[in-house]
Motif scaffolding. Structure first.
Motif, PDB file in Angstrom:
ATOM      1  N   UNK A  46      -2.680   1.724  -4.673  1.00  0.00           N
ATOM      2  CA  UNK A  46      -2.528   3.159  -4.435  1.00  0.00           C
ATOM      3  C   UNK A  46      -3.871   3.677  -3.946  1.00  0.00           C
ATOM      4  N   UNK A  47      -3.891   4.183  -2.710  1.00  0.00           N
ATOM      5  CA  UNK A  47      -5.110   4.760  -2.130  1.00  0.00           C
ATOM      6  C   UNK A  47      -4.908   6.265  -1.993  1.00  0.00           C
ATOM      7  N   UNK A  48      -5.980   7.022  -2.228  1.00  0.00           N
ATOM      8  CA  UNK A  48      -5.866   8.466  -2.114  1.00  0.00           C
ATOM      9  C   UNK A  48      -7.119   9.059  -1.477  1.00  0.00           C
ATOM     10  N   UNK A  49      -6.922  10.247  -0.895  1.00  0.00           N
ATOM     11  CA  UNK A  49      -8.000  11.083  -0.364  1.00  0.00           C
ATOM     12  C   UNK A  49      -7.513  12.523  -0.529  1.00  0.00           C
ATOM     13  N   UNK A  67       0.813  -1.216   0.000  1.00  0.00           N
ATOM     14  CA  UNK A  67       0.000   0.000   0.000  1.00  0.00           C
ATOM     15  C   UNK A  67       0.846   1.265   0.000  1.00  0.00           C
ATOM     16  N   UNK A  68       0.509   2.129  -0.948  1.00  0.00           N
ATOM     17  CA  UNK A  68       1.046   3.483  -1.021  1.00  0.00           C
ATOM     18  C   UNK A  68      -0.153   4.415  -0.977  1.00  0.00           C
ATOM     19  N   UNK A  69      -0.011   5.546  -0.285  1.00  0.00           N
ATOM     20  CA  UNK A  69      -1.100   6.511  -0.202  1.00  0.00           C
ATOM     21  C   UNK A  69      -0.653   7.818  -0.837  1.00  0.00           C
ATOM     22  N   UNK A  70      -1.656   8.631  -1.198  1.00  0.00           N
ATOM     23  CA  UNK A  70      -1.358   9.895  -1.860  1.00  0.00           C
ATOM     24  C   UNK A  70      -2.448  10.907  -1.555  1.00  0.00           C
ATOM     25  N   UNK A  71      -2.090  12.191  -1.626  1.00  0.00           N
ATOM     26  CA  UNK A  71      -3.122  13.219  -1.651  1.00  0.00           C
ATOM     27  C   UNK A  71      -3.897  13.090  -2.964  1.00  0.00           C
ATOM     28  N   UNK A  72      -4.958  13.851  -3.092  1.00  0.00           N
ATOM     29  CA  UNK A  72      -5.822  13.802  -4.276  1.00  0.00           C
ATOM     30  C   UNK A  72      -5.005  13.677  -5.556  1.00  0.00           C
ATOM     31  N   UNK A  81      -5.006  13.405  -9.902  1.00  0.00           N
ATOM     32  CA  UNK A  81      -5.739  13.913 -11.059  1.00  0.00           C
ATOM     33  C   UNK A  81      -5.984  12.771 -12.038  1.00  0.00           C
ATOM     34  N   UNK A  82      -6.792  13.030 -13.040  1.00  0.00           N
ATOM     35  CA  UNK A  82      -7.022  12.037 -14.083  1.00  0.00           C
ATOM     36  C   UNK A  82      -5.692  11.696 -14.764  1.00  0.00           C
ATOM     37  N   UNK A  83      -4.858  12.694 -15.017  1.00  0.00           N
ATOM     38  CA  UNK A  83      -3.559  12.454 -15.656  1.00  0.00           C
ATOM     39  C   UNK A  83      -2.649  11.597 -14.790  1.00  0.00           C
ATOM     40  N   UNK A  84      -2.791  11.684 -13.472  1.00  0.00           N
ATOM     41  CA  UNK A  84      -1.958  10.885 -12.564  1.00  0.00           C
ATOM     42  C   UNK A  84      -2.247   9.393 -12.674  1.00  0.00           C
ATOM     43  N   UNK A  85      -3.426   9.030 -13.153  1.00  0.00           N
ATOM     44  CA  UNK A  85      -3.785   7.611 -13.233  1.00  0.00           C
ATOM     45  C   UNK A  85      -2.833   6.870 -14.162  1.00  0.00           C
ATOM     46  N   UNK A  86      -2.512   7.454 -15.306  1.00  0.00           N
ATOM     47  CA  UNK A  86      -1.565   6.819 -16.226  1.00  0.00           C
ATOM     48  C   UNK A  86      -0.194   6.681 -15.580  1.00  0.00           C
ATOM     49  N   UNK A  87       0.207   7.685 -14.829  1.00  0.00           N
ATOM     50  CA  UNK A  87       1.491   7.623 -14.113  1.00  0.00           C
ATOM     51  C   UNK A  87       1.469   6.502 -13.076  1.00  0.00           C
ATOM     52  N   UNK A  88       0.344   6.349 -12.381  1.00  0.00           N
ATOM     53  CA  UNK A  88       0.206   5.265 -11.395  1.00  0.00           C
ATOM     54  C   UNK A  88       0.320   3.902 -12.067  1.00  0.00           C
ATOM     55  N   UNK A  89      -0.297   3.763 -13.225  1.00  0.00           N
ATOM     56  CA  UNK A  89      -0.210   2.494 -13.963  1.00  0.00           C
ATOM     57  C   UNK A  89       1.231   2.231 -14.396  1.00  0.00           C
ATOM     58  N   UNK A  90       1.909   3.251 -14.906  1.00  0.00           N
ATOM     59  CA  UNK A  90       3.314   3.092 -15.312  1.00  0.00           C
ATOM     60  C   UNK A  90       4.196   2.738 -14.119  1.00  0.00           C
ATOM     61  N   UNK A  91       3.830   3.220 -12.927  1.00  0.00           N
ATOM     62  CA  UNK A  91       4.604   2.939 -11.708  1.00  0.00           C
ATOM     63  C   UNK A  91       4.357   1.513 -11.205  1.00  0.00           C
ATOM     64  N   UNK A  92       3.395   0.811 -11.817  1.00  0.00           N
ATOM     65  CA  UNK A  92       3.170  -0.584 -11.454  1.00  0.00           C
ATOM     66  C   UNK A  92       2.009  -0.849 -10.523  1.00  0.00           C
ATOM     67  N   UNK A  93       1.264   0.186 -10.153  1.00  0.00           N
ATOM     68  CA  UNK A  93       0.105  -0.052  -9.289  1.00  0.00           C
ATOM     69  C   UNK A  93      -0.932  -0.858 -10.052  1.00  0.00           C
ATOM     70  N   UNK A  94      -1.636  -1.746  -9.335  1.00  0.00           N
ATOM     71  CA  UNK A  94      -2.640  -2.619  -9.948  1.00  0.00           C
ATOM     72  C   UNK A  94      -4.058  -2.251  -9.506  1.00  0.00           C
ATOM     73  N   UNK A  95      -4.175  -1.610  -8.331  1.00  0.00           N
ATOM     74  CA  UNK A  95      -5.484  -1.219  -7.800  1.00  0.00           C
ATOM     75  C   UNK A  95      -5.418   0.223  -7.343  1.00  0.00           C
ATOM     76  N   UNK A  96      -6.477   0.963  -7.649  1.00  0.00           N
ATOM     77  CA  UNK A  96      -6.607   2.351  -7.236  1.00  0.00           C
ATOM     78  C   UNK A  96      -7.817   2.447  -6.318  1.00  0.00           C
ATOM     79  N   UNK A  97      -7.614   3.027  -5.120  1.00  0.00           N
ATOM     80  CA  UNK A  97      -8.677   3.148  -4.125  1.00  0.00           C
ATOM     81  C   UNK A  97      -8.901   4.621  -3.820  1.00  0.00           C
ATOM     82  N   UNK A  98     -10.140   5.055  -3.957  1.00  0.00           N
ATOM     83  CA  UNK A  98     -10.502   6.420  -3.578  1.00  0.00           C
ATOM     84  C   UNK A  98     -11.220   6.384  -2.242  1.00  0.00           C
TER      85      UNK A  98
END
Length: 144
Positions: free
Chosen positions: A91-94, A10-15, A17-34
């Motif tokens: 990757x979870x964010x709030x 688990x990695x967490x992040x502040x809010x 953006x839509x553009x950050x999703x592609x970066x998260x995928x490139x970084x190897x994350x498999x699940x995104x939690x809001x």
């Protein structure tokens, strides 16, 4: 995108953006939690837009909104299983990452050392000391 790794899953992040999703995928994350309710802030991207971007990038999407400053036992009970069951890394964010970190620490309090959890969160930039008593209460129910 500002990332704060809490453990190997688990990695967490502040809010994000839509553009950050592609970066998260490139970084190897498999699940995104809001963990941020839709419409919480005027500057917040629409949850549906982030969810769609996650799907387009092949990421699993989990929407688990939690009210700021009010992480309930029910929230923890819903978050804990996803730490085990979701495809990792997650990757979870709030808004700031604090809710996500709090959910993680409370979810792990029954099985992990509280001081280590608090130190890990602190090293990642989140002071969860105010949760110590609640974590201790959860830890006392380890065998329950």
């Amino acid at each position: 995108m500002e990332l704060h790794k809490l453990d190997d899953t688990l990695t967490v992040a502040p809010q994000i953006s839509v553009a950050d999703v592609a970066e998260a995928a490139r970084a190897g994350f498999r699940t995104l939690v809001s963990n941020r309710p839709d419409g919480e802030g005027a500057d917040q991207p629409a949850t549906d837009a982030i969810a769609e971007a996650a799907r387009e990038q092949g990421l699993a999407w989990i929407y688990l909104p939690v009210q700021s400053g009010n992480v309930t036992d029910e929230d923890v009970e819903r978050f804990a299983p996803l730490l085990e069951q979701a495809e990792k890394p997650i990757l979870a964010f709030c808004r700031t990452g604090t809710r996500c970190s709090t959910l993680w620490a409370l979810s792990r309090a029954r099985r992990d050392n509280i001081d280590q959890l608090l130190n890990t969160a602190r090293s990642a930039g989140y002071d969860l000391e105010a949760q110590r008593e609640r974590m201790a209460s959860l830890a006392s129910r380890r065998d329950a």
